[in-house]
Design a protein around this motif. Structure first.
Motif, short mmCIF file in Angstrom:
data_model
loop_
_atom_site.label_atom_id
_atom_site.label_comp_id
_atom_site.label_asym_id
_atom_site.label_seq_id
_atom_site.Cartn_x
_atom_site.Cartn_y
_atom_site.Cartn_z
N PRO A 12 0.93 -1.32 -0.01
CA PRO A 12 -0.03 0.10 -0.01
C PRO A 12 0.76 1.21 0.02
O PRO A 12 0.46 2.30 -0.67
CB PRO A 12 -0.62 -0.03 1.37
CG PRO A 12 -0.77 -1.74 1.72
CD PRO A 12 0.56 -2.41 1.12
N LYS A 13 1.88 1.38 0.64
CA LYS A 13 2.83 2.63 0.82
C LYS A 13 3.20 3.08 -0.66
O LYS A 13 3.22 3.93 -1.01
CB LYS A 13 3.92 2.33 1.74
CG LYS A 13 3.61 2.69 3.31
CD LYS A 13 4.83 2.78 4.16
CE LYS A 13 4.26 2.66 5.66
NZ LYS A 13 5.26 2.42 6.72
N GLN A 14 4.05 1.80 -1.34
CA GLN A 14 4.55 2.03 -2.42
C GLN A 14 3.43 2.45 -3.56
O GLN A 14 3.79 3.42 -4.32
CB GLN A 14 5.14 0.70 -3.01
CG GLN A 14 6.27 0.23 -2.14
CD GLN A 14 7.59 1.04 -2.28
OE1 GLN A 14 7.68 1.81 -3.17
NE2 GLN A 14 8.73 0.42 -1.78
N GLU A 15 2.34 1.94 -3.51
CA GLU A 15 1.39 2.32 -4.38
C GLU A 15 0.77 3.49 -4.14
O GLU A 15 0.65 4.27 -5.08
CB GLU A 15 0.03 1.16 -4.06
CG GLU A 15 0.21 -0.17 -4.50
CD GLU A 15 -0.70 -1.11 -3.73
OE1 GLU A 15 -1.78 -0.82 -3.55
OE2 GLU A 15 -0.55 -2.39 -3.97
N ALA A 16 0.76 4.21 -2.93
CA ALA A 16 0.21 5.51 -2.71
C ALA A 16 1.16 6.40 -3.34
O ALA A 16 0.87 7.47 -3.80
CB ALA A 16 0.13 5.43 -1.32
N LEU A 17 2.53 6.18 -3.18
CA LEU A 17 3.81 7.02 -3.53
C LEU A 17 3.64 7.24 -5.11
O LEU A 17 3.80 8.21 -5.71
CB LEU A 17 4.94 6.58 -2.99
CG LEU A 17 5.64 7.00 -1.97
CD1 LEU A 17 6.88 6.13 -1.42
CD2 LEU A 17 5.97 8.36 -1.96
N LEU A 18 3.35 5.91 -5.60
CA LEU A 18 3.31 5.93 -7.16
C LEU A 18 2.11 6.60 -7.70
O LEU A 18 2.14 7.51 -8.40
CB LEU A 18 3.46 4.53 -7.64
CG LEU A 18 3.48 4.21 -9.01
CD1 LEU A 18 5.01 4.93 -9.68
CD2 LEU A 18 3.59 2.87 -9.81
N GLN A 19 1.12 6.62 -6.88
CA GLN A 19 -0.31 7.19 -7.13
C GLN A 19 -0.18 8.54 -7.17
O GLN A 19 -0.57 9.43 -8.11
CB GLN A 19 -1.57 6.73 -6.38
CG GLN A 19 -2.67 6.43 -7.22
CD GLN A 19 -3.78 7.72 -6.98
OE1 GLN A 19 -3.68 8.21 -5.97
NE2 GLN A 19 -4.62 8.02 -7.88
N SER A 20 0.72 9.11 -6.32
CA SER A 20 0.65 10.53 -6.09
C SER A 20 1.54 11.27 -7.22
O SER A 20 1.03 12.41 -7.62
CB SER A 20 1.47 10.98 -4.95
OG SER A 20 2.72 10.69 -4.93
N SER A 21 2.27 10.48 -7.99
CA SER A 21 3.04 11.08 -9.05
C SER A 21 2.38 10.79 -10.46
O SER A 21 2.38 11.50 -11.53
CB SER A 21 4.45 10.82 -9.22
OG SER A 21 4.75 9.37 -9.30
N LEU A 22 1.65 9.63 -10.59
CA LEU A 22 1.13 9.31 -11.98
C LEU A 22 -0.30 9.65 -12.17
O LEU A 22 -0.68 10.13 -13.09
CB LEU A 22 1.11 7.61 -11.97
CG LEU A 22 2.33 6.87 -12.37
CD1 LEU A 22 2.30 5.41 -12.55
CD2 LEU A 22 3.36 7.69 -13.41
N ARG A 23 -1.12 9.74 -10.75
CA ARG A 23 -2.42 10.38 -10.91
C ARG A 23 -3.12 9.41 -12.00
O ARG A 23 -4.00 9.92 -12.67
CB ARG A 23 -2.37 11.72 -11.16
CG ARG A 23 -1.64 12.89 -10.45
CD ARG A 23 -2.25 14.20 -10.31
NE ARG A 23 -1.35 14.81 -9.30
CZ ARG A 23 -1.36 14.79 -8.02
NH1 ARG A 23 -2.50 14.02 -7.56
NH2 ARG A 23 -0.65 15.40 -7.32
N ILE A 24 -3.15 8.18 -11.72
CA ILE A 24 -3.85 7.12 -12.34
C ILE A 24 -4.78 6.42 -11.46
O ILE A 24 -4.49 6.34 -10.22
CB ILE A 24 -3.24 6.20 -13.35
CG1 ILE A 24 -2.21 5.72 -12.68
CG2 ILE A 24 -2.85 7.39 -14.65
CD1 ILE A 24 -1.39 4.37 -13.70
N HIS A 25 -5.67 5.51 -11.70
CA HIS A 25 -6.49 4.71 -10.68
C HIS A 25 -5.57 3.96 -9.89
O HIS A 25 -4.57 3.34 -10.12
CB HIS A 25 -7.28 3.69 -11.68
CG HIS A 25 -8.42 2.92 -11.03
ND1 HIS A 25 -8.07 2.25 -9.99
CD2 HIS A 25 -9.75 3.29 -10.95
CE1 HIS A 25 -9.34 1.90 -9.17
NE2 HIS A 25 -10.31 2.46 -9.81
N PRO A 26 -5.65 4.03 -8.52
CA PRO A 26 -4.89 3.27 -7.63
C PRO A 26 -4.60 1.88 -7.93
O PRO A 26 -3.54 1.30 -7.58
CB PRO A 26 -5.68 3.48 -6.29
CG PRO A 26 -6.80 4.49 -6.34
CD PRO A 26 -6.92 4.77 -8.07
N LEU A 27 -5.61 1.06 -8.50
CA LEU A 27 -5.52 -0.13 -9.03
C LEU A 27 -4.50 -0.68 -10.15
O LEU A 27 -3.60 -1.41 -10.04
CB LEU A 27 -6.83 -1.05 -9.24
CG LEU A 27 -7.64 -1.14 -8.02
CD1 LEU A 27 -9.01 -2.20 -8.61
CD2 LEU A 27 -7.15 -1.89 -7.00
#
Length: 568
Positions: A12-27
């Motif tokens: 979850p931590k890595q996913e949240a970090l990536l999502q903050s820069s890519l801004r695509i669907h969390p899944l």
């Protein structure tokens, strides 16, 4: 067939970090992290691979020696023989290296050993051909790393070898003038998982740089490299993914005439993907060696005339038709043997022998038995030149090569790797081998491995499956080992009332989740025995991949259902 479902772990931590820069669907970020992408830059390389991302070919151990030896051969006008295996990786590798060098130098030929007369790898017959015809340099592709005796004999007869191989080397190596294989312990090349054709491509890349040949000449062979990556089931990571990505682009825009002819004969109209190369192009190329002589495959790849290419492609297409008929008949006979003998059904392995089965398809038959009928390590044996020869295939997680190694006292010869192997033995040893192999498997296999596993990437809600979501998911192509098509799990869905059986074998799904009135459609092939779960009106869970389907000229998303079970 019952299957076990395993959901992959999350970070979850890595996913949240990536999502903050890519801004695509969390899944989608979850899927990227599972595939080793943790940063914006890694994700950009994943979605937009460029040929600039390829490693410098000169990093590969012995590349300087290989290039110098070929230059020396050019300078002295030596006869060069390009030698390769009879499968897709071998024939694409030979076509790539032979055709490229042939554009610069005419004193060159290629050689593919005959599957039945010579067998796999550097054959005695092949080296004798080189000696008798005064070849002094052999470039071996997709084979040679274990051929110590043959290459020693060649060296003593004035024939130098350059080996381009991706199989695991032993501690003692053949006496070649150069060995290109990133799996050597002291090879600094950063990417270790190239196909045999991929290593051939690196050789011509280095040679082109040295001779000042434009990059476009080298890129001309990318569709062959992509075909080899698809067919040889190497990891779809790093450099392989870059090569496959650009190779597919070439397949879809300006394929070599031979590949174009195969595409036309197979009736493919849409954009080709890696799975089209695996299931449509590769079998037709492989069929040449399985049914007759694999030289035809190389001739097809190097042919520049469209009409001549079509003539050769038609022969391969016919070979493949024959191969399908032969392996279909043998599979049917094998299933009957298993179904008529109760003692065979309870075993932990399948070893079947019939002297008149066709040697070229025994591996395919072993795979079919595992996929459709009896999920366990399987060996299919037949008689060939007074010896019994066979092919083994395994189930996920079980090392079939190691199991065969433990039966070695009953074998004449054997070789292979974790999931596939081949062997020869004397006819009188078949019964003892069947017994011994069963003992080895029964005592060493984890019982869980005898139940097929569906590895699920993530749970999802039906409402998340939108065209925008799919549009990014589609960019996970090219897919392959270590970057497999994402598998999703949705829980607690119900039939919308429109699910039905198709042709008594398949289920056409129409499902909804929760209070949403919107239904999604799907198809589950050969799942009719589970239709009662759908029609019971009770909620159920589904494992599936997401696909597109064209209906009346309109593209719709559809679920490709792998398995269902009642929701608990």
């Amino acid at each position: 067939m019952q299957k076990r479902w395993t959901v992959r772990s999350y970070q979850p931590k890595q996913e949240a970090l990536l999502q903050s820069s890519l801004r695509i669907h969390p899944l989608l970020c979850r899927l990227l992290v599972q595939r080793g992408m943790h940063t914006y830059d890694e994700s950009r390389l994943f979605f937009r691979p460029t040929l600039m991302d390829l490693h410098d070919p000169w990093l590969m151990k012995d590349m300087d020696k290989a290039v110098s030896r070929i230059e020396q051969a050019f300078f002295r006008n030596e006869k060069i023989l390009v030698f390769g295996d009879y499968d897709v990786d071998g024939t694409t590798a030979v076509a790539t290296v032979y055709d490229f060098l042939h554009t610069l130098y005419s004193n060159i030929e290629f050689y593919i050993p005959h599957r039945y007369k010579e067998g796999y790898g550097i054959s005695t017959q092949g080296i004798e051909y080189a000696r008798d015809n005064e070849f002094t340099l052999v470039i071996a592709l997709d084979c040679g790393i274990k051929a110590i005796d043959q290459i020693t004999w060649a060296a003593n007869n004035g024939i130098d070898f350059i080996i381009c191989d991706h199989h695991l080397p032993d501690a003692i190596l053949p006496p070649a003038v150069a060995i290109l294989n990133p799996k050597q312990y002291d090879c600094p090349y950063p990417y270790k998982e190239l196909s045999g054709c991929g290593i051939g491509y690196k050789l011509i890349s280095a040679f082109a740089q040295k001779r000042g040949v434009p990059d476009e000449k080298v890129h001309n062979y990318l569709d062959l490299v992509a075909t080899s990556i698809a067919a040889d089931i190497v990891p779809m990571t790093g450099e392989n993914r870059v090569l496959a990505f650009h190779g597919l682009k070439k397949v879809n825009s300006s394929p070599l005439p031979g590949i174009q002819a195969l595409i036309e004969l197979s009736g493919l109209k849409e954009q080709l993907t890696i799975s089209n190369l695996v299931f449509v192009i590769a079998p037709r190329v492989n069929a040449a060696g399985r049914m007759d002589d694999a030289r035809k495959a190389v001739n097809l790849f190097v042919e520049t005339d469209k009409e001549k290419a079509m003539e050769i492609a038609k022969v391969l297409h016919a070979d493949n038709f024959d191969r399908k008929e032969v392996d279909g008949n043998i599979t049917k006979e094998a299933v009957e043997l298993l179904q008529n003998d109760l003692t065979l059904q309870d075993k932990k392995s399948t070893v079947l022998y019939k002297p008149d089965w066709h040697k070229g398809v025994v591996g395919i038959v072993a795979s079919r038995l595992i996929d459709k009928y009896y999920y366990r390590p399987t060996i299919i044996l037949t008689l060939s030149n007074d010896k019994v020869a066979g092919s083994a295939r395994s189930v996920t997680g079980f090392n079939v090569y190691e199991a065969i190694h433990q039966c070695k006292e009953l074998l004449e010869n054997y070789g292979g790797h974790f999931y596939a192997a081949g062997m020869t033995l004397k006819p009188e040893n078949v019964a003892a081998f069947q017994k011994k192999f069963e003992e080895v498997v029964a005592t060493t296999i984890d019982p869980d491995l005898l139940v097929p596993e569906i590895v699920i990437d993530t749970e999802i809600q039906l409402k998340d499956i939108t065209p925008a979501f799919f549009n990014i998911l589609r960019q996970f192509e090219p897919l392959g080992p270590e970057n497999l098509r994402p598998v999703f799990l949705v829980r607690n869905v119900t039939d919308s009332g429109y699910s039905r059986l198709v042709k008594d074998e398949h289920i056409k799904f129409s499902v909804k989740q929760g209070r949403s009135p919107n239904a999604l459609t799907g198809i589950g092939f050969y799942m009719s025995e589970k239709f009662h779960i759908v029609s019971s009106k009770q909620p159920f869970d589904m494992a599936f991949t997401i696909d597109e389907n064209e209906w009346n000229g309109k593209m719709n998303l559809q679920l490709k259902v792998i398995d269902i079970r009642a929701h608990h």
